[in-house]
Design a protein around this motif. Structure first.
Motif, PDB file in Angstrom:
ATOM      1  N   PRO A  33     -11.786  -3.321   7.805  1.00 50.31           N
ATOM      2  CA  PRO A  33     -12.648  -2.595   6.861  1.00 50.31           C
ATOM      3  C   PRO A  33     -13.217  -3.566   5.837  1.00 50.31           C
ATOM      4  CG  PRO A  33     -10.333  -2.164   6.398  1.00 50.31           C
ATOM      5  CD  PRO A  33     -10.378  -2.940   7.675  1.00 50.31           C
ATOM      6  N   VAL A  34     -14.348  -3.181   5.270  1.00 50.07           N
ATOM      7  CA  VAL A  34     -15.026  -4.020   4.287  1.00 50.07           C
ATOM      8  C   VAL A  34     -14.752  -3.484   2.897  1.00 50.07           C
ATOM      9  CG1 VAL A  34     -17.252  -4.860   3.472  1.00 50.07           C
ATOM     10  CG2 VAL A  34     -16.832  -4.625   5.938  1.00 50.07           C
ATOM     11  N   HIS A  74      -4.914   3.858   3.387  1.00 54.04           N
ATOM     12  CA  HIS A  74      -3.827   3.498   2.477  1.00 54.04           C
ATOM     13  C   HIS A  74      -4.376   2.535   1.423  1.00 54.04           C
ATOM     14  CE1 HIS A  74      -0.245   4.315   5.375  1.00 54.04           C
ATOM     15  NE2 HIS A  74      -1.299   4.964   5.801  1.00 54.04           N
ATOM     16  N   TRP A  75      -3.836   2.626   0.221  1.00 55.51           N
ATOM     17  CA  TRP A  75      -4.164   1.660  -0.830  1.00 55.51           C
ATOM     18  C   TRP A  75      -2.891   0.999  -1.340  1.00 55.51           C
ATOM     19  CZ3 TRP A  75      -8.875  -0.076  -2.141  1.00 55.51           C
ATOM     20  CH2 TRP A  75      -9.993   0.686  -1.767  1.00 55.51           C
ATOM     21  N   TYR A  76      -2.955  -0.338  -1.479  1.00 54.08           N
ATOM     22  CA  TYR A  76      -1.828  -1.138  -1.956  1.00 54.08           C
ATOM     23  C   TYR A  76      -2.332  -2.103  -3.022  1.00 54.08           C
ATOM     24  CZ  TYR A  76       0.767   0.466   2.128  1.00 54.08           C
ATOM     25  OH  TYR A  76       1.393   1.240   3.077  1.00 54.08           O
ATOM     26  N   ARG A  77      -1.436  -2.486  -3.902  1.00 50.03           N
ATOM     27  CA  ARG A  77      -1.729  -3.515  -4.912  1.00 50.03           C
ATOM     28  C   ARG A  77      -0.722  -4.637  -4.753  1.00 50.03           C
ATOM     29  NH1 ARG A  77      -1.904  -1.164 -10.510  1.00 50.03           N
ATOM     30  NH2 ARG A  77       0.367  -1.055 -10.329  1.00 50.03           N
ATOM     31  N   TYR A 132      -2.649  -3.623 -14.436  1.00 52.49           N
ATOM     32  CA  TYR A 132      -3.443  -3.285 -13.252  1.00 52.49           C
ATOM     33  C   TYR A 132      -3.949  -4.544 -12.540  1.00 52.49           C
ATOM     34  CZ  TYR A 132      -3.829   1.653 -14.654  1.00 52.49           C
ATOM     35  OH  TYR A 132      -3.565   2.953 -14.997  1.00 52.49           O
ATOM     36  N   SER A 133      -3.833  -5.679 -13.172  1.00 50.99           N
ATOM     37  CA  SER A 133      -4.304  -6.924 -12.555  1.00 50.99           C
ATOM     38  C   SER A 133      -3.585  -7.176 -11.234  1.00 50.99           C
ATOM     39  CB  SER A 133      -4.082  -8.107 -13.498  1.00 50.99           C
ATOM     40  OG  SER A 133      -4.928  -8.029 -14.616  1.00 50.99           O
ATOM     41  N   GLY A 134      -4.315  -7.651 -10.262  1.00 54.53           N
ATOM     42  CA  GLY A 134      -3.752  -7.938  -8.949  1.00 54.53           C
ATOM     43  C   GLY A 134      -4.838  -7.828  -7.903  1.00 54.53           C
ATOM     44  N   THR A 135      -4.439  -7.942  -6.653  1.00 52.44           N
ATOM     45  CA  THR A 135      -5.382  -7.775  -5.553  1.00 52.44           C
ATOM     46  C   THR A 135      -5.115  -6.445  -4.879  1.00 52.44           C
ATOM     47  OG1 THR A 135      -5.506 -10.162  -5.203  1.00 52.44           O
ATOM     48  CG2 THR A 135      -6.246  -8.751  -3.410  1.00 52.44           C
ATOM     49  N   TYR A 136      -6.166  -5.671  -4.714  1.00 55.41           N
ATOM     50  CA  TYR A 136      -6.066  -4.347  -4.132  1.00 55.41           C
ATOM     51  C   TYR A 136      -6.543  -4.391  -2.676  1.00 55.41           C
ATOM     52  CZ  TYR A 136      -5.159  -2.552  -8.774  1.00 55.41           C
ATOM     53  OH  TYR A 136      -4.586  -2.302  -9.993  1.00 55.41           O
ATOM     54  N   PHE A 137      -5.719  -3.833  -1.802  1.00 56.17           N
ATOM     55  CA  PHE A 137      -6.049  -3.794  -0.384  1.00 56.17           C
ATOM     56  C   PHE A 137      -6.146  -2.352   0.091  1.00 56.17           C
ATOM     57  CE2 PHE A 137      -5.592  -8.202   0.678  1.00 56.17           C
ATOM     58  CZ  PHE A 137      -4.623  -8.692  -0.175  1.00 56.17           C
ATOM     59  N   CYS A 138      -7.142  -2.080   0.903  1.00 58.05           N
ATOM     60  CA  CYS A 138      -7.136  -0.819   1.632  1.00 58.05           C
ATOM     61  C   CYS A 138      -6.690  -1.117   3.055  1.00 58.05           C
ATOM     62  CB  CYS A 138      -8.511  -0.144   1.623  1.00 58.05           C
ATOM     63  SG  CYS A 138      -9.820  -0.990   2.545  1.00 58.05           S
ATOM     64  N   SER A 191      -5.110   5.437  16.730  1.00 58.40           N
ATOM     65  CA  SER A 191      -4.451   4.134  16.599  1.00 58.40           C
ATOM     66  C   SER A 191      -3.043   4.322  16.066  1.00 58.40           C
ATOM     67  CB  SER A 191      -5.271   3.251  15.664  1.00 58.40           C
ATOM     68  OG  SER A 191      -4.575   2.074  15.337  1.00 58.40           O
ATOM     69  N   GLU A 192      -2.228   3.321  16.223  1.00 56.37           N
ATOM     70  CA  GLU A 192      -0.856   3.384  15.717  1.00 56.37           C
ATOM     71  C   GLU A 192      -0.620   2.375  14.616  1.00 56.37           C
ATOM     72  OE1 GLU A 192       1.279   4.336  20.014  1.00 56.37           O
ATOM     73  OE2 GLU A 192       0.951   2.273  19.362  1.00 56.37           O
ATOM     74  N   LYS A 193      -1.667   1.778  14.099  1.00 56.02           N
ATOM     75  CA  LYS A 193      -1.481   0.676  13.167  1.00 56.02           C
ATOM     76  C   LYS A 193      -2.539   0.709  12.069  1.00 56.02           C
ATOM     77  CE  LYS A 193      -4.331  -2.195  16.159  1.00 56.02           C
ATOM     78  NZ  LYS A 193      -4.427  -3.378  17.023  1.00 56.02           N
ATOM     79  N   LEU A 194      -2.229   0.022  10.991  1.00 52.77           N
ATOM     80  CA  LEU A 194      -3.180  -0.138   9.899  1.00 52.77           C
ATOM     81  C   LEU A 194      -3.929  -1.453  10.068  1.00 52.77           C
ATOM     82  CD1 LEU A 194      -1.129   0.842   6.706  1.00 52.77           C
ATOM     83  CD2 LEU A 194      -2.837   2.216   7.921  1.00 52.77           C
ATOM     84  N   VAL A 195      -5.197  -1.433   9.686  1.00 50.33           N
ATOM     85  CA  VAL A 195      -5.989  -2.656   9.599  1.00 50.33           C
ATOM     86  C   VAL A 195      -6.397  -2.808   8.136  1.00 50.33           C
ATOM     87  CG1 VAL A 195      -8.013  -3.911  10.377  1.00 50.33           C
ATOM     88  CG2 VAL A 195      -6.845  -2.339  11.938  1.00 50.33           C
ATOM     89  N   PHE A 196      -6.057  -3.933   7.540  1.00 50.05           N
ATOM     90  CA  PHE A 196      -6.291  -4.127   6.118  1.00 50.05           C
ATOM     91  C   PHE A 196      -7.600  -4.869   5.859  1.00 50.05           C
ATOM     92  CE2 PHE A 196      -2.512  -2.671   3.945  1.00 50.05           C
ATOM     93  CZ  PHE A 196      -1.570  -2.611   4.954  1.00 50.05           C
ATOM     94  N   GLY A 197      -8.238  -4.523   4.743  1.00 47.79           N
ATOM     95  CA  GLY A 197      -9.388  -5.269   4.284  1.00 47.79           C
ATOM     96  C   GLY A 197      -8.957  -6.586   3.663  1.00 47.79           C
TER      97      GLY A 197
END
Lengths: 110, 115
Positions: A3-4, A32-35, A82-88, A95-101
């Protein structure tokens, strides 16, 4: 397919708002969203499932536009923490898996 | 305390040597994952396992191997066939095999440097 995410980086002053976008070319089942803080493990923020729901708590919320295969993360009244890198991470239908940006680096300054 | 442990935190190896990264979880999760993280690249899936004695290749499996003989353990071997093994490796787990409804819990990571 990855994802972009946009923007790639954003710098805020404490108290300002930010929006981070995540866009996929595939039909999605969930987002999903992660920091991640530098050198640490990613930490879960929230999951959005197919259905276009919006979720969140306090000052961090997210939406999922199923028709556009896009999700947005909203950070309001940003804090230094809140500082950090945010990934979706996106899960395509079937599908059975996540693909991260590639991530969005957020810096909150005093 | 429940969680995921990865060891060691830092690992140094000479080129041409195989190296095994440890990942253990006591969360009773069915699914486990290995990701590789390079600067500016996000997290890329190497292998994943939804059940004991079964695992699937992710997007960048070449040069890596895994085993899942026990529910709580999912070691990753970086072989000499991996062209550029220097990276930050993250292990994760989730309660069930299908990731959609369940968050992934990440370990602290192992930073591998191969010279």
């Amino acid at each position: 397919q990855q994802p972009v995410q946009s923007p790639q980086a954003v710098i805020l002053r404490e108290g300002e708002d930010a929006v981070i976008n995540c866009s996929s070319s595939k039909a999605l089942y969930s987002v999903h969203w992660y920091r991640q803080k530098h050198g640490e493990a990613p930490v879960f923020l929230m999951i959005l499932l197919k259905g276009g729901e919006q979720k969140g708590h306090e000052k961090i919320s997210a939406s999922f536009n199923e028709k556009k295969q896009q999700s947005s993360l909203y950070l309001t009244a940003s804090q230094l923490s809140y500082s950090g890198t945010y990934f979706c991470g996106t899960e395509a239908a079937g599908s059975e898996k996540l693909v991260f940006g590639k991530g969005t680096k957020l810096t909150v300054n005093p | 305390d429940g969680g995921i442990t990865q060891s060691p935190k830092y690992l140094f190896r000479k080129e041409g040597q195989n190296v095994t990264l440890s990942c253990e979880q006591n969360l009773n999760h069915d699914a486990m994952y290995w990701y590789r993280q390079d600067p500016g690249q996000g997290l890329r899936l190497i292998y994943y396992s939804q059940i004991v004695n079964d695992f699937q290749k992710g997007d960048i499996a070449e040069g890596y191997s895994v085993s899942r003989e026990k529910k709580e353990s999912f070691p990753l071997t970086v072989t000499s066939a991996q062209k550029n093994p220097t990276a930050f490796y993250l292990c994760a787990s989730s309660p069930r095999g299908t990731s959609g409804n369940y968050e992934q819990y990440f370990g602290p990571g192992t930073r591998l440097t191969v010279t």
